[in-house]
Design a protein around this motif. Structure first.
Motif, PDB file in Angstrom:
ATOM      1  N   LEU A  19      47.590 -17.603   6.713  1.00 15.78           N
ATOM      2  CA  LEU A  19      47.262 -17.405   8.126  1.00 15.78           C
ATOM      3  C   LEU A  19      48.312 -17.964   9.072  1.00 15.78           C
ATOM      4  O   LEU A  19      48.826 -17.241   9.933  1.00 15.78           O
ATOM      5  CB  LEU A  19      45.899 -18.048   8.436  1.00 15.78           C
ATOM      6  CG  LEU A  19      45.446 -17.984   9.910  1.00 15.78           C
ATOM      7  CD1 LEU A  19      45.206 -16.538  10.318  1.00 15.78           C
ATOM      8  CD2 LEU A  19      44.202 -18.840  10.136  1.00 15.78           C
ATOM      9  N   LEU A  20      48.647 -19.238   8.925  1.00 15.89           N
ATOM     10  CA  LEU A  20      49.462 -19.892   9.948  1.00 15.89           C
ATOM     11  C   LEU A  20      50.902 -19.390   9.967  1.00 15.89           C
ATOM     12  O   LEU A  20      51.421 -18.985  11.017  1.00 15.89           O
ATOM     13  CB  LEU A  20      49.433 -21.410   9.753  1.00 15.89           C
ATOM     14  CG  LEU A  20      48.043 -22.071   9.790  1.00 15.89           C
ATOM     15  CD1 LEU A  20      48.186 -23.585   9.752  1.00 15.89           C
ATOM     16  CD2 LEU A  20      47.256 -21.639  11.012  1.00 15.89           C
ATOM     17  N   ALA A  21      51.591 -19.454   8.837  1.00 15.60           N
ATOM     18  CA  ALA A  21      52.999 -19.054   8.806  1.00 15.60           C
ATOM     19  C   ALA A  21      53.213 -17.584   9.168  1.00 15.60           C
ATOM     20  O   ALA A  21      54.129 -17.263   9.938  1.00 15.60           O
ATOM     21  CB  ALA A  21      53.610 -19.375   7.439  1.00 15.60           C
ATOM     22  N   ASP A  38      39.298 -22.168  14.344  1.00 14.13           N
ATOM     23  CA  ASP A  38      38.037 -21.931  13.646  1.00 14.13           C
ATOM     24  C   ASP A  38      38.254 -21.971  12.136  1.00 14.13           C
ATOM     25  O   ASP A  38      37.425 -22.511  11.380  1.00 14.13           O
ATOM     26  CB  ASP A  38      37.451 -20.579  14.048  1.00 14.13           C
ATOM     27  CG  ASP A  38      36.916 -20.575  15.476  1.00 14.13           C
ATOM     28  OD1 ASP A  38      36.694 -21.665  16.033  1.00 14.13           O
ATOM     29  OD2 ASP A  38      36.725 -19.467  16.022  1.00 14.13           O
ATOM     30  N   ALA A  39      39.373 -21.403  11.678  1.00 14.88           N
ATOM     31  CA  ALA A  39      39.677 -21.429  10.248  1.00 14.88           C
ATOM     32  C   ALA A  39      39.903 -22.849   9.758  1.00 14.88           C
ATOM     33  O   ALA A  39      39.468 -23.218   8.651  1.00 14.88           O
ATOM     34  CB  ALA A  39      40.906 -20.568   9.966  1.00 14.88           C
ATOM     35  N   ALA A  72      52.229 -28.461   9.720  1.00 13.71           N
ATOM     36  CA  ALA A  72      53.329 -28.480  10.684  1.00 13.71           C
ATOM     37  C   ALA A  72      54.450 -27.539  10.275  1.00 13.71           C
ATOM     38  O   ALA A  72      55.062 -26.873  11.121  1.00 13.71           O
ATOM     39  CB  ALA A  72      53.869 -29.895  10.852  1.00 13.71           C
ATOM     40  N   GLY A  73      54.727 -27.465   8.993  1.00 12.02           N
ATOM     41  CA  GLY A  73      55.781 -26.583   8.524  1.00 12.02           C
ATOM     42  C   GLY A  73      55.426 -25.115   8.664  1.00 12.02           C
ATOM     43  O   GLY A  73      56.309 -24.260   8.754  1.00 12.02           O
ATOM     44  N   ALA A  74      54.123 -24.816   8.683  1.00 13.31           N
ATOM     45  CA  ALA A  74      53.679 -23.429   8.793  1.00 13.31           C
ATOM     46  C   ALA A  74      53.614 -22.969  10.243  1.00 13.31           C
ATOM     47  O   ALA A  74      54.066 -21.873  10.572  1.00 13.31           O
ATOM     48  CB  ALA A  74      52.311 -23.273   8.126  1.00 13.31           C
ATOM     49  N   CYS A  75      53.027 -23.763  11.111  1.00 16.74           N
ATOM     50  CA  CYS A  75      52.894 -23.427  12.536  1.00 16.74           C
ATOM     51  C   CYS A  75      52.751 -24.734  13.300  1.00 16.74           C
ATOM     52  O   CYS A  75      51.659 -25.299  13.369  1.00 16.74           O
ATOM     53  CB  CYS A  75      51.695 -22.524  12.790  1.00 16.74           C
ATOM     54  SG  CYS A  75      51.448 -22.111  14.537  1.00 16.74           S
TER      55      CYS A  75
END
Length: 348
Positions: A19-21, A38-39, A72-75
């Motif tokens: 999801l994030l990246a 929410d996730a 943090a590394g993803a988003c």
């Protein structure tokens, strides 16, 4: 990267990768969506350090650090909104005041998301927010210069300093109300997406049962010091993400050299974070923090260089990581940290 088997690490990686990246470039330009939070609420990550009897996982600090690093590394924008939540959880865990029973379960389970408004207390003896005992509760007046997650958080952990130099922490709802007004969202070079505002406080009154801690300013400063003298896990998360960009570009030699040095410093930082007296060995902590900054800056710069002109597109991962790294250089900065960093830079 650590390969510890705690299930929350697998959860964090799945959330980051799934999801994030993939949506980080869009989030950077448009803002952190409620769906991301929410996730995270459903994932159990908001209760990583909270007691199991309140719906948390009670995981070791090492797991909590790595969860933050992964997110943090993803988003970095989404990370920054949710990372505010963990200080209120820890504070509630350590108190026996009524706010614990009213709020800890909601925060540990992910039912509610908390933000923080207390960094200004570090400006003492300047007092941006004054707390005054009034009508069986506390009145807050002044200006909170930075509050992240406005419109996304459910509750605020607010702090002010009393006339007796006592720091008063209390919870309130994260919405405009009598005595509390938010500025327009700030436009920043990085992490505008995290919805940061200033809060104007003009007679915000909170009842005594909203208070979670009252402590002398000197004691708060001593206990607060480790939060800023230790390198943030987010620094490593962004640096490792930049090294992945380098490897994807085929620059394995440069990425490998930087990764080896980053692994070494990260291990030293995390070992020191486990020291039983968190406010000791400050010069060593600061030296490692500046080394972490240097390696993050090298990694994000290398990612931009490897990408050439293409790296400058606003949809490019390299330039986003570079800007996120710039943000982390000053996130939670104190006079002590700034001085140590500038002195280190002067020696390059």
């Amino acid at each position: 990267m650590t390969t510890a088997a705690h299930p929350l690490l697998a959860t964090a990686r799945a959330l980051a990768d799934g999801l994030l990246a993939p949506h980080a470039a869009r989030v950077d330009q448009e803002g952190v969506p409620q769906g991301h939070l929410d996730a995270i609420k459903r994932s159990g990550l908001l209760g990583v350090s909270a007691p199991p009897e309140y719906g948390g996982s009670g995981a070791p600090d090492a797991v909590a650090r790595e969860v933050q690093e992964i997110l943090a590394g993803a988003c970095c924008s989404t990370w920054f909104v949710q990372t505010q939540h963990h200080s209120p959880v820890r504070l509630l865990t350590q108190t026996d005041l009524p706010a614990r029973e009213r709020l800890l379960g909601r925060l540990a389970s992910g039912e509610s998301l908390a933000g923080i408004a207390f960094a200004h207390v570090r400006a003492f003896p300047r007092v941006p927010v004054r707390a005054s005992a009034e009508r069986g509760g506390w009145r807050f007046d002044g200006r909170v210069p930075w509050y992240t997650g406005w419109g996304l958080n459910d509750v605020i952990l607010l702090a002010g300093v009393s006339e007796a130099d006592e720091v008063v922490f209390a919870f309130t709802e994260a919405r405009e109300q009598p005595g509390l007004r938010a500025s327009a969202p700030m436009r920043l070079a990085a992490l505008t997406a995290a919805r940061t505002v200033a809060l104007e406080l003009d007679g915000l009154w909170l009842p005594e049962d909203a208070v979670v801690l009252r402590t002398p300013q000197e004691k708060f400063a001593l206990l607060d010091r480790p939060r800023n003298t230790n390198a943030s896990p987010a620094v490593f998360g962004v640096a490792y993400a930049a090294l992945q960009v380098l490897e994807d570009a085929g620059e394995f030699e440069t990425a490998g050299a930087l990764r080896g040095r980053l692994d070494e410093v990260r291990a030293q930082v995390y070992d020191l974070a486990e020291h039983p007296v968190p406010y000791e060995r400050v010069p060593e902590r600061l030296a490692l923090k500046t080394q972490s900054y240097d390696l993050m800056r090298a990694a994000t710069t290398a990612a931009v260089v490897a990408g050439g002109g293409r790296a400058l597109g606003l949809d490019g991962t390299a330039q986003r990581l570079y800007r996120e790294g710039m943000f982390l250089l000053v996130q939670g900065q104190t006079t002590e940290v700034r001085r140590a960093h500038l002195d280190a830079l002067a020696e390059i």
